[in-house]
Scaffold this motif. Structure first.
Motif, PDB file in Angstrom:
ATOM      1  N   ASP A  50      84.681 -34.035 111.908  1.00 15.43           N
ATOM      2  CA  ASP A  50      85.965 -34.556 111.420  1.00 15.43           C
ATOM      3  C   ASP A  50      87.150 -34.017 112.215  1.00 15.43           C
ATOM      4  O   ASP A  50      88.181 -34.670 112.320  1.00 15.43           O
ATOM      5  N   TRP A  51      87.008 -32.832 112.777  1.00  9.35           N
ATOM      6  CA  TRP A  51      88.077 -32.222 113.571  1.00  9.35           C
ATOM      7  C   TRP A  51      88.468 -33.108 114.757  1.00  9.35           C
ATOM      8  O   TRP A  51      89.614 -33.162 115.161  1.00  9.35           O
ATOM      9  N   LYS A  52      87.484 -33.835 115.262  1.00  7.58           N
ATOM     10  CA  LYS A  52      87.714 -34.686 116.432  1.00  7.58           C
ATOM     11  C   LYS A  52      88.251 -36.066 116.058  1.00  7.58           C
ATOM     12  O   LYS A  52      88.724 -36.792 116.921  1.00  7.58           O
ATOM     13  N   ARG A  53      88.170 -36.420 114.774  1.00  8.58           N
ATOM     14  CA  ARG A  53      88.554 -37.785 114.415  1.00  8.58           C
ATOM     15  C   ARG A  53      89.662 -37.899 113.377  1.00  8.58           C
ATOM     16  O   ARG A  53      90.323 -38.928 113.302  1.00  8.58           O
ATOM     17  N   LEU A  54      89.878 -36.866 112.575  1.00  5.46           N
ATOM     18  CA  LEU A  54      90.887 -36.935 111.518  1.00  5.46           C
ATOM     19  C   LEU A  54      92.240 -36.415 111.998  1.00  5.46           C
ATOM     20  O   LEU A  54      92.283 -35.517 112.839  1.00  5.46           O
ATOM     21  N   PRO A  55      93.321 -36.936 111.430  1.00  2.42           N
ATOM     22  CA  PRO A  55      94.625 -36.322 111.704  1.00  2.42           C
ATOM     23  C   PRO A  55      94.618 -34.867 111.211  1.00  2.42           C
ATOM     24  O   PRO A  55      93.927 -34.530 110.244  1.00  2.42           O
ATOM     25  N   LYS A  56      95.388 -34.028 111.891  1.00  2.52           N
ATOM     26  CA  LYS A  56      95.394 -32.593 111.606  1.00  2.52           C
ATOM     27  C   LYS A  56      95.657 -32.287 110.134  1.00  2.52           C
ATOM     28  O   LYS A  56      94.958 -31.487 109.520  1.00  2.52           O
TER      29      LYS A  56
END
Length: 150
Positions: A50-56
């Protein structure tokens, strides 16, 4: 009546300690630890993806409360000889927690410990650890000679 209130007061004062005491010396405690570790490893893998695909901000909202659980599993698994492999592999997926929450010195210490352990990492895992080590050294100590060797 007063002794009942005292008893319940002790339960609420340290519920985790009470649960450990009730399970100690019991195979159930081993099973609880195993399931807890499995859950945290899976949660960490999800966080890494998710770190690579979700907004911060969305990632922070979703995983903020998991940091203490990841720490607990890592501290237990990296320090016990029979479970270091699990701890080291968890660390490879837990790097986003340290980067996102600016815990660079802690990240550096954990990665250094994991790299010192005799664990057969896959090439991509070892590369991820060295990249995170370089990032954590720069974040924790600034650009010094040791960072360039990482």
């Amino acid at each position: 009546m007063d002794s009942i209130q005292t008893f319940y007061g002790l339960l609420t004062a340290d519920p985790a300690g009470y649960a450990r005491e009730q399970l100690s010396g019991n195979e159930q405690l081993v099973n609880v630890h195993r399931r807890y570790t499995t859950y945290i490893v899976e949660r960490s893998r999800d966080a890494s993806v998710d770190w690579k695909r979700l907004p911060k901000h969305e990632w922070h909202d979703r995983y903020r409360d998991d940091t203490k659980d990841v720490r607990a599993v890592l501290s237990k698994r990296l320090t016990h000889a029979n479970s270091r492999d699990t701890g080291a592999r968890l660390l490879t997926t837990a790097i986003p927690f340290w980067v996102e929450f600016s815990l660079m010195e802690e990240c550096r210490q954990l990665i250094s410990l994991a790299l010192a352990i005799e664990v057969d990492f896959a090439t991509h895992q070892r590369m991820a650890l060295y990249a995170a080590l370089g990032t954590s050294l720069t974040g924790a100590r600034g650009p010094v000679d040791k960072n360039f060797r990482a």
